[in-house]
Design an enzyme around this catalytic site. Structure first.
Site, short mmCIF file in Angstrom:
data_model
loop_
_atom_site.label_atom_id
_atom_site.label_comp_id
_atom_site.label_asym_id
_atom_site.label_seq_id
_atom_site.Cartn_x
_atom_site.Cartn_y
_atom_site.Cartn_z
N TYR A 51 2.75 10.03 0.01
CA TYR A 51 1.81 11.00 -0.54
C TYR A 51 0.85 11.53 0.52
O TYR A 51 0.23 12.58 0.34
CB TYR A 51 1.00 10.38 -1.68
CG TYR A 51 1.79 10.09 -2.93
CD1 TYR A 51 3.07 10.59 -3.12
CD2 TYR A 51 1.25 9.30 -3.95
CE1 TYR A 51 3.80 10.32 -4.25
CE2 TYR A 51 1.98 9.03 -5.11
CZ TYR A 51 3.25 9.55 -5.25
OH TYR A 51 3.96 9.27 -6.39
N LYS A 109 11.59 -1.47 -0.57
CA LYS A 109 12.97 -1.00 -0.47
C LYS A 109 13.47 -1.33 0.94
O LYS A 109 13.97 -0.47 1.69
CB LYS A 109 13.03 0.50 -0.76
CG LYS A 109 14.46 1.03 -0.98
CD LYS A 109 15.16 0.44 -2.18
CE LYS A 109 16.52 1.08 -2.39
NZ LYS A 109 17.32 0.39 -3.42
N ASP A 155 14.21 -0.94 -7.20
CA ASP A 155 15.11 -0.63 -8.30
C ASP A 155 15.32 -1.84 -9.21
O ASP A 155 15.38 -1.72 -10.44
CB ASP A 155 16.45 -0.10 -7.78
CG ASP A 155 16.97 -0.84 -6.56
OD1 ASP A 155 16.28 -1.75 -6.07
OD2 ASP A 155 18.06 -0.50 -6.10
N ASP A 179 3.00 3.98 -8.15
CA ASP A 179 2.78 5.09 -9.08
C ASP A 179 3.81 5.04 -10.20
O ASP A 179 3.48 5.18 -11.39
CB ASP A 179 2.88 6.40 -8.30
CG ASP A 179 2.41 7.60 -9.10
OD1 ASP A 179 1.93 7.42 -10.24
OD2 ASP A 179 2.52 8.72 -8.58
N ASP A 188 3.38 3.16 -14.36
CA ASP A 188 3.60 3.95 -15.58
C ASP A 188 4.66 3.30 -16.47
O ASP A 188 4.56 3.33 -17.70
CB ASP A 188 4.01 5.38 -15.22
CG ASP A 188 2.82 6.24 -14.82
OD1 ASP A 188 1.69 5.73 -14.88
OD2 ASP A 188 3.03 7.40 -14.44
#
Length: 359
Positions: A142, A191, A223, A247, A251
């Site tokens: 970001y 990852k 994942d 992020d 959620d």
């Protein structure tokens, strides 16, 4: 005690949910003898409309001069076509940088009265959900180099993921400290099988484990973490992860607890000042209809009392008031179920929680 709080209502339902949190703060202040002074500031789409930029300098100054900041929500489709520097989200990213807020703390709790609202199987929900996601906030993709360039295949857009040891160490310290105060179990999500930035992340997190011998630390690929959150969320206690992964996963964690309208968050830097906000968006589709759930914002205010002001009893008082209201069967529309006896609006929910505090 007297506390100065910068208030950013923002866009959409922000102007409806924030006033309910302020009512709750005033109720707690009356009960415990505290005074809260609120200084309002603009940020987001409303600031773009009125001033021409998403984060006016006056707002930054007001936040820097405050003891803490309470934010409602920003953004909406109205500003989706604006250039990136004029979009509401640019204001939030800019404020995080201006306040030096690099750590986001997002508790995800399945409240017992809301177990029927959990979308997972009943046997999974029965195990309970009580985790904290510690998300790095001012690094990663970001904030990395981005842009567009001409190639033989036409225009190519790029965003760069990068992390330094310093950035990883400071967020990992918060995660380890959080784990020490809870179940002493930390899962670091990355990852590392693909990304070099994740390999450095994993190495650094494990190097720091020597300083926290009581904490059991393990790794999980992002994942797999996404799958495990819906397979058995009870296995998670403290989750440490990067900006973009946090992020997304936070959620997902919000959804499995029944409603994104129930989850609070806090963002910190080096000092006591924090930025407290619900994790949901501005929900322009229900704005102005008295339908929004104010509980996430109210719980964010409770986190402020605990983390920025050290008012643990006051925080617990708000949490208990929320639980009693939910136990009574009162719901906002997003958390209603077949057994709910009373569905109320935004303002009424705030009123009922205040009433429980004042008892």
């Amino acid at each position: 005690m007297k506390y100065n709080i910068a208030i950013i209502e923002g866009d959409g339902i922000g102007v409806e949910i924030v006033p309910q949190a302020l009512r709750v703060l005033e109720a707690v202040g009356g009960r415990f003898g505290h005074t809260f002074e609120f200084r309002y500031a603009l940020m987001g789409g409303c600031a773009v409309d009125k001033i021409g930029e998403p984060l006016p300098q006056e707002t930054v100054d007001a936040c820097l001069q405050s003891d803490s900041v309470l934010l409602g929500a920003i953004g909406g489709p109205k500003w989706d076509s604006y250039p990136s520097h004029l979009r509401p989200e640019a204001g939030l990213l800019g404020l995080r940088l201006a306040l030096g807020l690099y750590a986001n703390i997002r508790p995800a709790v399945l409240w017992k009265p809301l177990r029927n609202a959990c979308p997972l199987r009943a046997d999974i929900a029965a195990k309970g959900i009580d985790m904290v996601i510690v998300r790095e906030l001012t690094g990663g993709i970001y904030f990395g180099q981005r842009g567009r360039r001409e190639t033989n295949n036409g225009i190519e857009a790029f965003d760069t993921e990068s992390y330094s040891e310093m950035e990883i160490k400071r967020i990992a310290k918060i995660a380890y400290d959080t784990a020490m105060a809870r179940g002493k179990k930390l899962i670091s999500v990355d990852k590392a099988n693909v990304m070099e930035s994740s390999r450095l992340w994993r190495e650094t997190v494990h190097d720091m484990a020597k300083e926290y011998p009581e904490v059991k630390v393990s790794d999980m690929l992002v994942d797999n973490a996404a799958m495990q959150l819906v397979r058995d969320p009870s296995q998670f206690d403290v989750v440490l992860t990067s900006n973009i992964f946090g992020d997304i996963l936070s959620d997902e964690a919000a959804m499995i607890t029944g409603s994104i309208g129930m989850l609070a968050s806090a963002s910190f830097g080096e000092g006591k000042r924090g930025l407290y906000e619900p994790i949901h968006g501005s929900a322009p589709d229900i704005a102005g209809q008295d339908k929004a759930n104010p509980i996430a914002t109210i719980l964010s205010a409770a986190m402020m009392l605990k983390y920025s002001f050290g008012l643990h009893d006051e925080c617990a008082t708000i949490n208990s008031a929320v639980e009693r209201v939910l136990e009574s069967g009162v719901r906002t529309v997003d958390i209603r179920d077949a057994d709910t006896s009373q569905v109320v609006g935004t303002e009424k929910m705030g009123e009922l929680i205040c009433r429980e505090i004042e008892v």
